[in-house]
Scaffold this motif. Structure first.
Motif, PDB file in Angstrom:
ATOM      1  N   GLY A 154      -0.198  -6.742  11.632  1.00 41.53           N
ATOM      2  CA  GLY A 154      -0.942  -7.806  12.289  1.00 41.53           C
ATOM      3  C   GLY A 154      -0.803  -9.088  11.487  1.00 41.53           C
ATOM      4  N   LEU A 155      -0.704 -10.215  12.175  1.00 42.18           N
ATOM      5  CA  LEU A 155      -0.433 -11.488  11.516  1.00 42.18           C
ATOM      6  C   LEU A 155      -1.630 -12.423  11.633  1.00 42.18           C
ATOM      7  CD1 LEU A 155       3.234 -12.093  12.716  1.00 42.18           C
ATOM      8  CD2 LEU A 155       2.406 -10.736  10.785  1.00 42.18           C
ATOM      9  N   THR A 156      -2.071 -12.930  10.485  1.00 41.67           N
ATOM     10  CA  THR A 156      -3.119 -13.945  10.414  1.00 41.67           C
ATOM     11  C   THR A 156      -2.744 -14.899   9.282  1.00 41.67           C
ATOM     12  OG1 THR A 156      -4.571 -12.864   8.779  1.00 41.67           O
ATOM     13  CG2 THR A 156      -4.829 -12.194  11.082  1.00 41.67           C
ATOM     14  N   ILE A 157      -3.482 -16.016   9.182  1.00 35.98           N
ATOM     15  CA  ILE A 157      -3.243 -16.987   8.112  1.00 35.98           C
ATOM     16  C   ILE A 157      -4.581 -17.514   7.606  1.00 35.98           C
ATOM     17  CG2 ILE A 157      -2.209 -19.208   7.494  1.00 35.98           C
ATOM     18  CD1 ILE A 157      -0.144 -18.773   9.731  1.00 35.98           C
ATOM     19  N   CYS A 158      -4.864 -17.352   6.352  1.00 32.92           N
ATOM     20  CA  CYS A 158      -5.940 -17.972   5.586  1.00 32.92           C
ATOM     21  C   CYS A 158      -7.272 -18.035   6.330  1.00 32.92           C
ATOM     22  CB  CYS A 158      -5.486 -19.349   5.093  1.00 32.92           C
ATOM     23  SG  CYS A 158      -6.487 -19.998   3.714  1.00 32.92           S
ATOM     24  N   ARG A 171      -6.635  -4.620  15.202  1.00 32.28           N
ATOM     25  CA  ARG A 171      -6.773  -3.170  15.066  1.00 32.28           C
ATOM     26  C   ARG A 171      -6.632  -2.480  16.424  1.00 32.28           C
ATOM     27  NH1 ARG A 171      -9.705   1.385  12.971  1.00 32.28           N
ATOM     28  NH2 ARG A 171      -8.710   3.032  14.182  1.00 32.28           N
ATOM     29  N   GLU A 172      -7.273  -3.029  17.443  1.00 31.69           N
ATOM     30  CA  GLU A 172      -7.180  -2.448  18.774  1.00 31.69           C
ATOM     31  C   GLU A 172      -5.746  -2.445  19.294  1.00 31.69           C
ATOM     32  OE1 GLU A 172      -9.952  -4.735  21.035  1.00 31.69           O
ATOM     33  OE2 GLU A 172     -11.689  -3.556  20.372  1.00 31.69           O
ATOM     34  N   ARG A 173      -4.952  -3.392  18.821  1.00 28.03           N
ATOM     35  CA  ARG A 173      -3.548  -3.472  19.251  1.00 28.03           C
ATOM     36  C   ARG A 173      -2.618  -2.672  18.350  1.00 28.03           C
ATOM     37  NH1 ARG A 173      -2.653  -9.633  21.653  1.00 28.03           N
ATOM     38  NH2 ARG A 173      -4.538  -9.629  22.976  1.00 28.03           N
ATOM     39  N   GLY A 174      -3.208  -1.853  17.484  1.00 26.77           N
ATOM     40  CA  GLY A 174      -2.405  -0.907  16.717  1.00 26.77           C
ATOM     41  C   GLY A 174      -2.087  -1.279  15.296  1.00 26.77           C
ATOM     42  N   ALA A 175      -2.633  -2.390  14.791  1.00 26.97           N
ATOM     43  CA  ALA A 175      -2.303  -2.812  13.429  1.00 26.97           C
ATOM     44  C   ALA A 175      -2.726  -1.769  12.407  1.00 26.97           C
ATOM     45  CB  ALA A 175      -2.963  -4.146  13.108  1.00 26.97           C
ATOM     46  N   GLU A 176      -1.853  -1.529  11.447  1.00 23.09           N
ATOM     47  CA  GLU A 176      -2.145  -0.678  10.293  1.00 23.09           C
ATOM     48  C   GLU A 176      -2.207  -1.509   9.009  1.00 23.09           C
ATOM     49  OE1 GLU A 176       0.269   3.145  10.444  1.00 23.09           O
ATOM     50  OE2 GLU A 176       1.196   1.947  12.049  1.00 23.09           O
ATOM     51  N   VAL A 177      -1.486  -2.629   9.015  1.00 24.55           N
ATOM     52  CA  VAL A 177      -1.468  -3.574   7.896  1.00 24.55           C
ATOM     53  C   VAL A 177      -1.691  -4.956   8.476  1.00 24.55           C
ATOM     54  CG1 VAL A 177      -0.146  -4.488   5.954  1.00 24.55           C
ATOM     55  CG2 VAL A 177       0.251  -2.130   6.722  1.00 24.55           C
ATOM     56  N   ILE A 178      -2.569  -5.745   7.861  1.00 28.03           N
ATOM     57  CA  ILE A 178      -2.791  -7.115   8.307  1.00 28.03           C
ATOM     58  C   ILE A 178      -2.466  -8.061   7.152  1.00 28.03           C
ATOM     59  CG2 ILE A 178      -4.443  -8.788   9.209  1.00 28.03           C
ATOM     60  CD1 ILE A 178      -5.977  -6.471  10.460  1.00 28.03           C
ATOM     61  N   PHE A 179      -1.614  -9.035   7.419  1.00 28.83           N
ATOM     62  CA  PHE A 179      -1.199 -10.005   6.413  1.00 28.83           C
ATOM     63  C   PHE A 179      -2.070 -11.250   6.503  1.00 28.83           C
ATOM     64  CE2 PHE A 179       2.370  -7.215   6.520  1.00 28.83           C
ATOM     65  CZ  PHE A 179       2.901  -7.269   5.238  1.00 28.83           C
ATOM     66  N   VAL A 180      -2.421 -11.788   5.318  1.00 28.95           N
ATOM     67  CA  VAL A 180      -3.307 -12.955   5.241  1.00 28.95           C
ATOM     68  C   VAL A 180      -2.764 -13.950   4.206  1.00 28.95           C
ATOM     69  CG1 VAL A 180      -5.716 -13.681   5.235  1.00 28.95           C
ATOM     70  CG2 VAL A 180      -5.172 -11.262   5.545  1.00 28.95           C
ATOM     71  N   PRO A 181      -1.615 -14.575   4.436  1.00 29.71           N
ATOM     72  CA  PRO A 181      -1.125 -15.580   3.489  1.00 29.71           C
ATOM     73  C   PRO A 181      -2.084 -16.751   3.423  1.00 29.71           C
ATOM     74  CG  PRO A 181       0.070 -15.715   5.562  1.00 29.71           C
ATOM     75  CD  PRO A 181      -0.784 -14.481   5.646  1.00 29.71           C
ATOM     76  N   SER A 182      -2.321 -17.285   2.221  1.00 31.76           N
ATOM     77  CA  SER A 182      -3.425 -18.226   2.072  1.00 31.76           C
ATOM     78  C   SER A 182      -3.168 -19.308   1.026  1.00 31.76           C
ATOM     79  CB  SER A 182      -4.700 -17.468   1.664  1.00 31.76           C
ATOM     80  OG  SER A 182      -5.071 -16.541   2.666  1.00 31.76           O
ATOM     81  N   ASN A 183      -3.869 -20.441   1.236  1.00 30.23           N
ATOM     82  CA  ASN A 183      -4.101 -21.466   0.218  1.00 30.23           C
ATOM     83  C   ASN A 183      -5.616 -21.603   0.113  1.00 30.23           C
ATOM     84  OD1 ASN A 183      -1.342 -22.167  -0.098  1.00 30.23           O
ATOM     85  ND2 ASN A 183      -1.442 -23.535   1.654  1.00 30.23           N
TER      86      ASN A 183
END
Length: 279
Positions: A154-158, A171-183
């Motif tokens: 799953g893709l998210t940002i900061c 999660r409902e769409r099947g994510a097992e790992v969620i990325f959170v690149p951040s500043n």
């Protein structure tokens, strides 16, 4: 799957940032042999104002096309190392505004996902500093997942991390790992960074991989600081890898057996669906 989250101290000079990212990725690959590496938010530019952001921006290509310097560098690294590359986020040049955009490449160098940051950082910090991301950037309107090695990402940002409903949907769409690149700012980071990431891991029962920028940068004559502490958390909320201060990386093995056990013993997704009500 092994993931390395890269921690950078980028500035306003794009080529210097590209060189720094390449060195850190190459060192992480040589040392830890990850299956996927993740870069921080806007790793091609931090600071310098509107002009430097616009100079760093790239027009993202149509499928199979040739992109800008950062796009092509990530694709080259993916092919050369035989790994997936989660591109943190780069500055995308849109028709009217810029976008804060994640691009993901598989180990063949094929782009498999593109995500534009949905929640823009328009806040006033504890010290009175104002941040108005929407002055330059447009907001995305698509929730995005992709697959690497049979694992759904799953893709998210900061700033997205403060909106739990996005993570529940991933999660409902099947994510097992969620990325959170951040500043993440220093002032908010010291109080909220780890607490929020652990909460998102616990409530979604996903692994959280959060590559972050660290250190100071100049913004229109003022010095600003970002928190760093790039980390990986497991689906129980344990921080299993974390970078210290400075440039570097942290690597963790994301064991799907842990995900399966946590979700089996506490079936949150099933309970949420069964108890959903309209308020």
């Amino acid at each position: 799957m092994r993931v390395s989250v890269i921690q950078m101290n980028q500035g306003s000079e794009k080529q210097a940032n590209l060189d720094q990212a390449r060195r850190l990725i190459e060192a992480a690959v040589a040392s830890d042999r990850p299956d996927i590496v993740s870069l921080p938010e806007t790793w091609t530019n931090l600071g310098g104002g509107r002009e430097s952001r616009e100079a760093a921006a790239e027009v993202l290509p149509e499928p199979g096309g040739t992109g800008g310097a950062a796009y092509e560098m990530m694709r080259e690294i993916a092919i050369g190392a035989g790994i997936a590359v989660h591109g943190g986020s780069i500055i995308e040049k849109g028709p009217e505004k810029l976008f804060n955009t994640t691009v993901v490449f598989d180990a063949t160098g094929t782009e498999i996902a593109r995500y534009r940051k949905i929640h823009l950082f328009d806040i006033t910090g504890p010290d009175g500093t104002g941040y108005r991301e929407s002055a330059l950037y447009g907001a995305g309107d698509q929730i995005v997942t992709c697959q690497v090695g049979g694992v759904t990402l799953g893709l998210t940002i900061c700033y997205d991390m403060r909106f739990g409903e996005l993570y529940a949907t991933l999660r409902e769409r099947g994510a097992e790992v969620i990325f959170v690149p951040s500043n993440f700012t220093l002032q908010t980071g010291k109080d909220h960074w780890e607490a929020l990431l652990r909460a998102r891991a616990i409530e979604t029962q996903c692994w959280i991989a959060a590559a972050a920028s660290w250190g100071s940068y100049e913004e229109r004559g003022a010095t600003r600081s970002v928190y760093g502490h790039s980390l990986v958390a497991d689906p129980w909320g344990h921080v299993v890898a974390k970078a210290s201060d400075g440039k570097g990386w942290a690597t963790a093995r994301m064991d799907r057996a842990i995900t399966t056990r946590v979700r089996r013993d506490m079936p949150i997704l099933e309970h949420r669906a069964a108890r959903r009500v309209t308020l």
